[in-house]
Design an enzyme around this catalytic site. Structure first.
Site, PDB file in Angstrom:
ATOM      1  N   LYS A 189       0.300   4.261   2.420  1.00 40.93           N
ATOM      2  CA  LYS A 189       0.416   3.571   1.145  1.00 40.93           C
ATOM      3  C   LYS A 189       1.210   2.295   1.289  1.00 40.93           C
ATOM      4  O   LYS A 189       0.890   1.331   0.545  1.00 40.93           O
ATOM      5  CB  LYS A 189       0.947   4.619   0.113  1.00 40.93           C
ATOM      6  CG  LYS A 189       2.346   5.116   0.317  1.00 40.93           C
ATOM      7  CD  LYS A 189       3.565   3.941   0.021  1.00 40.93           C
ATOM      8  CE  LYS A 189       4.856   4.567   0.560  1.00 40.93           C
ATOM      9  NZ  LYS A 189       5.965   3.811  -0.066  1.00 40.93           N
ATOM     10  N   THR A 246       4.013   2.248  -5.267  1.00 40.80           N
ATOM     11  CA  THR A 246       4.342   0.893  -4.396  1.00 40.80           C
ATOM     12  C   THR A 246       3.417  -0.132  -4.618  1.00 40.80           C
ATOM     13  O   THR A 246       3.792  -1.345  -4.247  1.00 40.80           O
ATOM     14  CB  THR A 246       4.349   1.723  -2.982  1.00 40.80           C
ATOM     15  OG1 THR A 246       4.788   2.867  -2.691  1.00 40.80           O
ATOM     16  CG2 THR A 246       4.868   0.744  -1.792  1.00 40.80           C
TER      17      THR A 246
END
Length: 334
Positions: A189, A246
């Protein structure tokens, strides 16, 4: 009360130390520099990484690794590319104790392509490893805002121990027996967040970012499943949940890196200018090398690796992605 050693005094390490100290645990927050440890102790806060958050009385800044020897548990929050060295140092300082160690860093070691739990097994084989990962900004945790993360460990007894130790009123842990899956989600991620930041930096808008998140998550799943991770882990807090957080906020160091690159910053110069580490920049190449070796296509992550290492420009990479052969969405490739 437990005595907890937190290795790494960046924003995330400091936030975790503050969380534990507020819950009544005695915390040693370790940093390399004696001068910095003394300055943080005198200021009563970590002004460089978590300004405005007072340190509880039970939290003591320290530069002495021997403090780990008297601890009941260790939270390891050292950046991934420096992890092996400090794991070896902690092993020596702890007299090779079988200490419970929760890995809170996210990334793959560049030289070996290993996730952190494999590095720990080599560098500190006596340690009883677990993985703490999920959608959590340090500032939110330090402010006591509601947060939920994954605690992954193969041993049920160890999972229960960590859940009891780290859980707090506004910090909820969900147990998993898939530490590898939890680590893969956290590593991938970060790379995808750089891509999303680039899209916003280029002015491509929210539609482009949403497409990157969706197709990036497809890459994350393909890679994770090929490596033996569980689908429910990849779709949970430490995978999809962490990606959503994120990839959507400048609070993320990785998203901010991408934002700067999309606005024309030179990768190496930008990275040198930052105090905090954007783990995705160092993880991109080992991730894509590991994926290629497994026969897994990750074109978005490949593009990020090429950009951050200066091999391709942003516009060139975007053109390559947009001109890939057309295919059905479920075809197993981006």
């Amino acid at each position: 009360m437990s005595r907890v050693f937190v290795a790494g005094a960046g924003s995330w390490g400091t936030a975790l130390g503050v969380l534990l100290a507020r819950e009544g645990h005695e915390v040693r927050l370790w940093m390399r520099s004696p001068d910095k440890a003394e300055a943080v102790a005198e200021a009563g806060e970590n002004e460089a990484y978590l300004p405005g958050v007072p340190l509880p009385d039970l939290l003591t800044p320290s530069s002495d690794l021997v403090d780990v020897a008297g601890s009941d548990a260790c939270l390891f929050v050292v950046p991934a590319q420096h992890a092996r060295h400090w794991m070896e140092e902690l092993r020596q300082a702890s007299s090779e104790a079988a200490l419970p160690v929760a890995l809170c860093s996210k990334g793959l070691e560049r030289s070996t392509l290993m996730p952190m739990h494999e590095v720990l097994a080599e560098a500190w084989p006596e340690a009883r490893g677990a993985v703490l990962s999920g959608p959590s900004f340090a500032a939110d945790v330090a402010r006591g805002l509601p947060t939920a993360v994954t605690l992954a460990c193969e041993s049920q007894a160890e999972r229960e121990r960590w859940l009891s130790l780290v859980s707090a009123a506004n910090f909820r842990l969900y147990a998993s027996d898939d530490p590898f899956g939890a680590e893969i989600g956290g590593a991938v991620k970060n790379v995808l967040a750089i891509a999303c930041g680039i899209a916003i930096g280029k002015g491509f808008g929210e539609s482009a970012k949403a497409a990157l998140i969706a197709r990036g998550f497809a890459e994350l799943q393909r890679f994770g499943l090929a490596m033996g991770a569980k689908q429910e882990t990849l779709s949970g807090l430490s995978g999809l949940g962490d990606l959503v957080l994120t990839a959507n906020s400048p609070q993320s160091r990785n998203f901010s890196l991408g934002l700067a690159l999309g606005q024309g910053a030179e990768p190496a110069a930008y990275l040198r200018s930052q105090r905090s580490v954007a783990e995705g920049a160092a993880t991109a190449r080992p991730l894509t090398e590991k994926a290629r070796a497994a026969g897994v296509e990750m074109p978005i992550c490949e593009g990020v690796a090429a950009i951050v290492e200066g091999r391709d420009g942003v516009d060139e990479t975007i053109a390559k992605l947009m001109n890939r052969p057309l295919r059905a969405e479920g075809a197993g490739k981006s």
